[in-house]
Design a protein around this motif. Structure first.
Motif, PDB file in Angstrom:
ATOM      1  N   GLU A   1       0.736  -1.199   0.049  1.00  0.00           N
ATOM      2  CA  GLU A   1       0.023  -0.048   0.036  1.00  0.00           C
ATOM      3  C   GLU A   1       0.797   1.266  -0.090  1.00  0.00           C
ATOM      4  O   GLU A   1       0.521   2.317  -0.540  1.00  0.00           O
ATOM      5  CB  GLU A   1      -0.742   0.005   1.208  1.00  0.00           C
ATOM      6  CG  GLU A   1      -1.700   1.145   1.241  1.00  0.00           C
ATOM      7  CD  GLU A   1      -2.733   1.491   0.078  1.00  0.00           C
ATOM      8  OE1 GLU A   1      -2.925   2.645  -0.462  1.00  0.00           O
ATOM      9  OE2 GLU A   1      -3.093   0.363  -0.234  1.00  0.00           O
TER      10      GLU A   1
ATOM     11  N   CYS B   1      -7.129  -2.019   2.442  1.00  0.00           N
ATOM     12  CA  CYS B   1      -8.291  -2.502   2.917  1.00  0.00           C
ATOM     13  C   CYS B   1      -8.441  -4.072   2.769  1.00  0.00           C
ATOM     14  O   CYS B   1      -8.868  -4.663   3.443  1.00  0.00           O
ATOM     15  CB  CYS B   1      -9.462  -1.939   1.853  1.00  0.00           C
ATOM     16  SG  CYS B   1      -9.913  -0.257   2.186  1.00  0.00           S
TER      17      CYS B   1
ATOM     18  N   VAL C   1      -6.714  -5.300   5.881  1.00  0.00           N
ATOM     19  CA  VAL C   1      -7.830  -5.442   6.832  1.00  0.00           C
ATOM     20  C   VAL C   1      -8.538  -6.721   6.771  1.00  0.00           C
ATOM     21  O   VAL C   1      -8.512  -7.433   7.849  1.00  0.00           O
ATOM     22  CB  VAL C   1      -8.603  -4.292   6.961  1.00  0.00           C
ATOM     23  CG1 VAL C   1      -9.783  -4.665   7.996  1.00  0.00           C
ATOM     24  CG2 VAL C   1      -7.859  -2.955   7.228  1.00  0.00           C
ATOM     25  N   GLY C   2      -8.921  -6.807   5.543  1.00  0.00           N
ATOM     26  CA  GLY C   2      -9.528  -8.259   5.332  1.00  0.00           C
ATOM     27  C   GLY C   2      -8.953  -9.475   5.741  1.00  0.00           C
ATOM     28  O   GLY C   2      -9.351 -10.588   6.284  1.00  0.00           O
TER      29      GLY C   2
ATOM     30  N   GLY D   1     -14.628  -8.665   5.161  1.00  0.00           N
ATOM     31  CA  GLY D   1     -13.831  -7.675   5.989  1.00  0.00           C
ATOM     32  C   GLY D   1     -13.154  -6.651   4.953  1.00  0.00           C
ATOM     33  O   GLY D   1     -13.255  -5.629   5.230  1.00  0.00           O
ATOM     34  N   SER D   2     -12.818  -7.260   3.682  1.00  0.00           N
ATOM     35  CA  SER D   2     -12.161  -6.142   2.692  1.00  0.00           C
ATOM     36  C   SER D   2     -13.124  -5.180   2.170  1.00  0.00           C
ATOM     37  O   SER D   2     -13.066  -4.101   1.929  1.00  0.00           O
ATOM     38  CB  SER D   2     -11.846  -7.125   1.288  1.00  0.00           C
ATOM     39  OG  SER D   2     -10.651  -7.878   1.949  1.00  0.00           O
TER      40      SER D   2
ATOM     41  N   ALA E   1     -14.166  -2.753   4.709  1.00  0.00           N
ATOM     42  CA  ALA E   1     -12.894  -1.735   4.682  1.00  0.00           C
ATOM     43  C   ALA E   1     -13.014  -0.878   3.550  1.00  0.00           C
ATOM     44  O   ALA E   1     -12.821   0.306   3.703  1.00  0.00           O
ATOM     45  CB  ALA E   1     -11.709  -2.413   4.795  1.00  0.00           C
TER      46      ALA E   1
ATOM     47  N   LEU F   1     -13.650   2.469   5.492  1.00  0.00           N
ATOM     48  CA  LEU F   1     -12.269   3.059   5.765  1.00  0.00           C
ATOM     49  C   LEU F   1     -11.842   3.832   4.718  1.00  0.00           C
ATOM     50  O   LEU F   1     -11.188   4.951   4.934  1.00  0.00           O
ATOM     51  CB  LEU F   1     -11.259   1.838   6.129  1.00  0.00           C
ATOM     52  CG  LEU F   1     -11.353   1.283   7.239  1.00  0.00           C
ATOM     53  CD1 LEU F   1     -10.253   0.134   7.605  1.00  0.00           C
ATOM     54  CD2 LEU F   1     -11.261   2.181   8.552  1.00  0.00           C
ATOM     55  N   LYS F   2     -12.207   3.614   3.303  1.00  0.00           N
ATOM     56  CA  LYS F   2     -11.508   4.359   2.230  1.00  0.00           C
ATOM     57  C   LYS F   2     -12.242   5.676   2.294  1.00  0.00           C
ATOM     58  O   LYS F   2     -11.312   6.667   2.316  1.00  0.00           O
ATOM     59  CB  LYS F   2     -11.764   3.671   0.999  1.00  0.00           C
ATOM     60  CG  LYS F   2     -11.132   4.291  -0.113  1.00  0.00           C
ATOM     61  CD  LYS F   2     -11.357   3.264  -1.333  1.00  0.00           C
ATOM     62  CE  LYS F   2     -10.609   3.751  -2.641  1.00  0.00           C
ATOM     63  NZ  LYS F   2     -10.898   4.952  -3.016  1.00  0.00           N
TER      64      LYS F   2
END
Length: 150
Positions: A25, A35, A38-39, A63-64, A67, A71-72
């Protein structure tokens, strides 16, 4: 399959995958790979309790997606609030060197920025020879606008 992979517990494979995604990332834009990281971290939960690969994949996917959905946008607002420049905007004001002469009215030339080659046009009314130092003043699409540094 490499031997060391079969020696690791499944939860550690998910952890390694998450760390690799977080590291990648750093060199990619858009907060996408984080993301997925996170998944991968969430997939550790069923792996620790002996869940099947299907359950782990579901945790990873859900989870992905969560996120990406939650989160994005939060990260985009966080960067905007701090006036952090990303993408093409981060190039404005940077110094670069002309790698291929920029001729006025010719459609431009090329400049080198951090090892990358970009098409560039001059914002002044004269040619810029190869090797000259320039400052990036703006961009149109993927073409940078530059001016000579005096």
């Amino acid at each position: 399959m490499p031997e060391f992979i079969s020696l690791l517990p499944v939860w550690q494979l998910w952890l390694v995958a998450a760390l690799i995604l977080f590291a990648l990332e750093v060199i990619t834009p858009g907060f996408i790979l984080a993301c997925f990281g996170v998944g991968a971290l969430l997939a550790i939960i069923p792996a620790l309790f002996g869940g099947s690969w299907l359950i782990q994949a579901i945790f990873f996917g859900v989870g992905s997606l969560l996120a990406l959905w939650l989160l994005k946008p939060l990260m985009a607002r966080w960067f905007a609030a701090r006036d952090t420049k990303t993408g093409m905007d981060a190039l404005i004001g940077r110094k670069a060197f002309v790698s291929e002469a920029i001729k006025v009215g010719d459609g431009g030339g090329r400049i080198a920025v951090d090892g990358d080659s970009w098409r560039a046009i001059s914002s002044v009314a004269h040619d810029l020879p190869a090797g000259s130092e320039v400052r990036i003043t703006g961009y149109t699409s993927l073409v940078l606008q530059v001016e000579p540094i005096q």
